[in-house]
Design a protein around this motif. Structure first.
Motif, PDB file in Angstrom:
ATOM      1  N   LEU A   1       0.829  -1.209   0.000  1.00 44.54           N
ATOM      2  CA  LEU A   1       0.000   0.000   0.000  1.00 44.54           C
ATOM      3  C   LEU A   1       0.861   1.256   0.000  1.00 44.54           C
ATOM      4  CD1 LEU A   1      -2.797  -1.043   2.533  1.00 44.54           C
ATOM      5  CD2 LEU A   1      -2.990  -0.878   0.049  1.00 44.54           C
ATOM      6  N   VAL A   2       1.910   1.263   0.822  1.00 41.59           N
ATOM      7  CA  VAL A   2       2.819   2.414   0.877  1.00 41.59           C
ATOM      8  C   VAL A   2       3.497   2.614  -0.473  1.00 41.59           C
ATOM      9  CG1 VAL A   2       5.013   3.222   1.871  1.00 41.59           C
ATOM     10  CG2 VAL A   2       3.185   2.399   3.364  1.00 41.59           C
ATOM     11  N   MET A   3       3.969   1.526  -1.088  1.00 36.70           N
ATOM     12  CA  MET A   3       4.625   1.648  -2.397  1.00 36.70           C
ATOM     13  C   MET A   3       3.661   2.193  -3.444  1.00 36.70           C
ATOM     14  SD  MET A   3       7.021  -1.808  -2.402  1.00 36.70           S
ATOM     15  CE  MET A   3       6.754  -2.030  -4.121  1.00 36.70           C
ATOM     16  N   THR A   4       2.424   1.729  -3.431  1.00 39.62           N
ATOM     17  CA  THR A   4       1.439   2.172  -4.410  1.00 39.62           C
ATOM     18  C   THR A   4       1.104   3.649  -4.224  1.00 39.62           C
ATOM     19  OG1 THR A   4       0.509  -0.050  -4.494  1.00 39.62           O
ATOM     20  CG2 THR A   4      -0.858   1.741  -5.349  1.00 39.62           C
ATOM     21  N   ILE A   5       0.829   4.046  -2.990  1.00 39.41           N
ATOM     22  CA  ILE A   5       0.473   5.445  -2.727  1.00 39.41           C
ATOM     23  C   ILE A   5       1.675   6.354  -2.968  1.00 39.41           C
ATOM     24  CG2 ILE A   5      -0.408   7.063  -1.001  1.00 39.41           C
ATOM     25  CD1 ILE A   5      -2.486   5.006  -1.966  1.00 39.41           C
ATOM     26  N   ALA A   6       2.874   5.896  -2.632  1.00 39.94           N
ATOM     27  CA  ALA A   6       4.080   6.689  -2.900  1.00 39.94           C
ATOM     28  C   ALA A   6       4.236   6.903  -4.414  1.00 39.94           C
ATOM     29  CB  ALA A   6       5.308   6.006  -2.321  1.00 39.94           C
ATOM     30  N   HIS A   7       3.895   5.894  -5.193  1.00 40.05           N
ATOM     31  CA  HIS A   7       3.937   6.041  -6.650  1.00 40.05           C
ATOM     32  C   HIS A   7       2.932   7.104  -7.102  1.00 40.05           C
ATOM     33  CE1 HIS A   7       4.449   5.016 -10.845  1.00 40.05           C
ATOM     34  NE2 HIS A   7       3.142   4.848 -10.942  1.00 40.05           N
ATOM     35  N   PHE A   8       1.738   7.099  -6.509  1.00 38.11           N
ATOM     36  CA  PHE A   8       0.746   8.132  -6.831  1.00 38.11           C
ATOM     37  C   PHE A   8       1.286   9.516  -6.469  1.00 38.11           C
ATOM     38  CE2 PHE A   8      -3.058   5.042  -6.316  1.00 38.11           C
ATOM     39  CZ  PHE A   8      -3.009   4.730  -7.657  1.00 38.11           C
ATOM     40  N   TYR A   9       1.943   9.641  -5.315  1.00 41.76           N
ATOM     41  CA  TYR A   9       2.523  10.920  -4.914  1.00 41.76           C
ATOM     42  C   TYR A   9       3.506  11.409  -5.969  1.00 41.76           C
ATOM     43  CZ  TYR A   9       0.890  11.958  -0.177  1.00 41.76           C
ATOM     44  OH  TYR A   9       0.135  12.340   0.894  1.00 41.76           O
TER      45      TYR A   9
ATOM     46  N   ASP B   1       7.478  14.527  -1.159  1.00 40.16           N
ATOM     47  CA  ASP B   1       7.807  13.330  -0.401  1.00 40.16           C
ATOM     48  C   ASP B   1       6.549  12.702   0.193  1.00 40.16           C
ATOM     49  OD1 ASP B   1      10.485  13.604  -0.942  1.00 40.16           O
ATOM     50  OD2 ASP B   1      10.897  14.763   0.883  1.00 40.16           O
ATOM     51  N   TYR B   2       6.555  11.400   0.196  1.00 40.70           N
ATOM     52  CA  TYR B   2       5.432  10.646   0.759  1.00 40.70           C
ATOM     53  C   TYR B   2       5.515  10.657   2.284  1.00 40.70           C
ATOM     54  CZ  TYR B   2       2.525   6.716   2.131  1.00 40.70           C
ATOM     55  OH  TYR B   2       1.593   5.931   2.740  1.00 40.70           O
ATOM     56  N   VAL B   3       4.376  10.886   2.912  1.00 41.52           N
ATOM     57  CA  VAL B   3       4.280  10.821   4.360  1.00 41.52           C
ATOM     58  C   VAL B   3       3.252   9.746   4.690  1.00 41.52           C
ATOM     59  CG1 VAL B   3       3.699  12.089   6.458  1.00 41.52           C
ATOM     60  CG2 VAL B   3       4.831  13.267   4.554  1.00 41.52           C
ATOM     61  N   ARG B   4       3.703   8.746   5.430  1.00 45.20           N
ATOM     62  CA  ARG B   4       2.825   7.619   5.776  1.00 45.20           C
ATOM     63  C   ARG B   4       1.828   8.045   6.854  1.00 45.20           C
ATOM     64  NH1 ARG B   4       2.133   4.484   9.705  1.00 45.20           N
ATOM     65  NH2 ARG B   4       1.417   2.357   9.522  1.00 45.20           N
ATOM     66  N   PRO B   5       0.528   7.896   6.565  1.00 41.12           N
ATOM     67  CA  PRO B   5      -0.473   8.254   7.570  1.00 41.12           C
ATOM     68  C   PRO B   5      -0.724   7.092   8.533  1.00 41.12           C
ATOM     69  CG  PRO B   5      -1.590   7.568   5.603  1.00 41.12           C
ATOM     70  CD  PRO B   5      -0.098   7.520   5.309  1.00 41.12           C
TER      71      PRO B   5
ATOM     72  N   ALA C   1      -2.061   0.209   8.881  1.00 46.32           N
ATOM     73  CA  ALA C   1      -1.974  -1.115   9.507  1.00 46.32           C
ATOM     74  C   ALA C   1      -3.361  -1.740   9.635  1.00 46.32           C
ATOM     75  CB  ALA C   1      -1.295  -1.020  10.868  1.00 46.32           C
ATOM     76  N   ALA C   2      -4.364  -0.931   9.925  1.00 47.05           N
ATOM     77  CA  ALA C   2      -5.735  -1.450  10.027  1.00 47.05           C
ATOM     78  C   ALA C   2      -6.234  -1.930   8.667  1.00 47.05           C
ATOM     79  CB  ALA C   2      -6.662  -0.377  10.588  1.00 47.05           C
ATOM     80  N   ILE C   3      -5.881  -1.203   7.621  1.00 43.14           N
ATOM     81  CA  ILE C   3      -6.269  -1.612   6.263  1.00 43.14           C
ATOM     82  C   ILE C   3      -5.582  -2.924   5.912  1.00 43.14           C
ATOM     83  CG2 ILE C   3      -6.161  -0.978   3.821  1.00 43.14           C
ATOM     84  CD1 ILE C   3      -6.358   1.981   4.766  1.00 43.14           C
ATOM     85  N   GLU C   4      -4.314  -3.042   6.287  1.00 46.66           N
ATOM     86  CA  GLU C   4      -3.581  -4.285   6.041  1.00 46.66           C
ATOM     87  C   GLU C   4      -4.259  -5.457   6.748  1.00 46.66           C
ATOM     88  OE1 GLU C   4       0.920  -6.063   6.556  1.00 46.66           O
ATOM     89  OE2 GLU C   4       0.234  -4.556   7.992  1.00 46.66           O
ATOM     90  N   TRP C   5      -4.583  -5.284   8.021  1.00 46.88           N
ATOM     91  CA  TRP C   5      -5.218  -6.376   8.770  1.00 46.88           C
ATOM     92  C   TRP C   5      -6.574  -6.734   8.199  1.00 46.88           C
ATOM     93  CZ3 TRP C   5      -3.049  -9.908  11.445  1.00 46.88           C
ATOM     94  CH2 TRP C   5      -1.831  -9.650  12.059  1.00 46.88           C
TER      95      TRP C   5
ATOM     96  N   MET D   1      -7.996  -0.549  -1.288  1.00 50.55           N
ATOM     97  CA  MET D   1      -7.154   0.450  -1.958  1.00 50.55           C
ATOM     98  C   MET D   1      -7.791   1.837  -1.859  1.00 50.55           C
ATOM     99  SD  MET D   1      -4.397   1.320  -3.370  1.00 50.55           S
ATOM    100  CE  MET D   1      -3.605  -0.231  -3.615  1.00 50.55           C
ATOM    101  N   ALA D   2      -9.111   1.898  -2.001  1.00 52.89           N
ATOM    102  CA  ALA D   2      -9.803   3.188  -1.850  1.00 52.89           C
ATOM    103  C   ALA D   2      -9.603   3.738  -0.445  1.00 52.89           C
ATOM    104  CB  ALA D   2     -11.284   3.032  -2.166  1.00 52.89           C
ATOM    105  N   ALA D   3      -9.665   2.873   0.557  1.00 57.58           N
ATOM    106  CA  ALA D   3      -9.445   3.311   1.942  1.00 57.58           C
ATOM    107  C   ALA D   3      -8.026   3.832   2.116  1.00 57.58           C
ATOM    108  CB  ALA D   3      -9.721   2.166   2.911  1.00 57.58           C
ATOM    109  N   ALA D   4      -7.055   3.185   1.475  1.00 56.12           N
ATOM    110  CA  ALA D   4      -5.668   3.652   1.559  1.00 56.12           C
ATOM    111  C   ALA D   4      -5.509   5.011   0.892  1.00 56.12           C
ATOM    112  CB  ALA D   4      -4.733   2.635   0.921  1.00 56.12           C
ATOM    113  N   VAL D   5      -6.181   5.228  -0.212  1.00 55.25           N
ATOM    114  CA  VAL D   5      -6.116   6.527  -0.891  1.00 55.25           C
ATOM    115  C   VAL D   5      -6.812   7.592  -0.055  1.00 55.25           C
ATOM    116  CG1 VAL D   5      -6.906   7.802  -2.926  1.00 55.25           C
ATOM    117  CG2 VAL D   5      -5.866   5.555  -3.204  1.00 55.25           C
ATOM    118  N   ILE D   6      -7.950   7.255   0.516  1.00 55.40           N
ATOM    119  CA  ILE D   6      -8.707   8.213   1.333  1.00 55.40           C
ATOM    120  C   ILE D   6      -7.900   8.640   2.564  1.00 55.40           C
ATOM    121  CG2 ILE D   6     -10.742   8.397   2.848  1.00 55.40           C
ATOM    122  CD1 ILE D   6     -12.259   6.785   0.699  1.00 55.40           C
TER     123      ILE D   6
END
Length: 159
Positions: free
Chosen positions: A59-67, A74-78, A82-86, A132-137
């Motif tokens: 998810l981080v790699m995908t969103i960082a690519h969008f950034y 620079d990408y900042v991890r929100p 971890a909840a989305i991953e679980w 993925m939508a939750a990760a983008v949101i």
């Protein structure tokens, strides 16, 4: 003239042997089971891939690519990834297990079931899309850039 007691019972005209309709249904049930088992076997690998695709690292790699694509710096991890991953790690195998459970029950009842595997695959795709939508949101700056520039971003041309 045929014996009226044989009409509608599905037996041969001479009263012996299995019904052609019943034999055809059993053949279709065997084909359905073969397709179902094949689709569920493929589903094991698809489920594992979808679980891996919902890990925080991916998810981080995908969103960082969008950034990078939208030029957001620079990408900042929100918090909350971890909840989305679980959710992905739990929902994907749960989806598979539920569809497989009901398929086995229907196979034992001699009912058609291969379509359950297809429905499970569709639901797995929906789950992945929602994750993925939750990760983008979780990245408000990315959403603003998507709204302003469009999705995917408009291509820029050099003069």
């Amino acid at each position: 003239m045929t014996n009226p007691s044989n009409h509608g019972e599905g037996s041969q005209p001479n009263g012996s042997g299995p019904s052609p309709v019943r034999g055809r249904r059993e053949q279709l049930l065997r084909v359905d089971r073969l397709y179902g088992i094949t689709l569920f076997a493929i589903g094991v690998f698809a489920t594992i891939n979808m679980m891996l695709a919902s890990t925080e690292r991916v998810l981080v790699m995908t969103i960082a690519h969008f950034y990078e694509q939208y030029g957001l710096g620079d990408y900042v991890r929100p918090e909350g990834l971890a909840a989305i991953e679980w959710a992905g790690i739990i929902l994907h195998p749960l989806n598979y297990a539920i569809w497989l459970y009901f398929s086995v029950r229907r196979w034992r009842a001699k009912k058609f079931t291969a379509w359950f595997a297809l429905m499970g695959a569709l639901l797995a795709w929906i789950i992945s899309s929602l994750l993925m939508a939750a990760a983008v949101i979780a990245h408000p700056g990315l959403i603003d850039a998507m709204v302003q520039q469009g999705f995917p971003p408009a291509a820029t041309t050099a003069p």
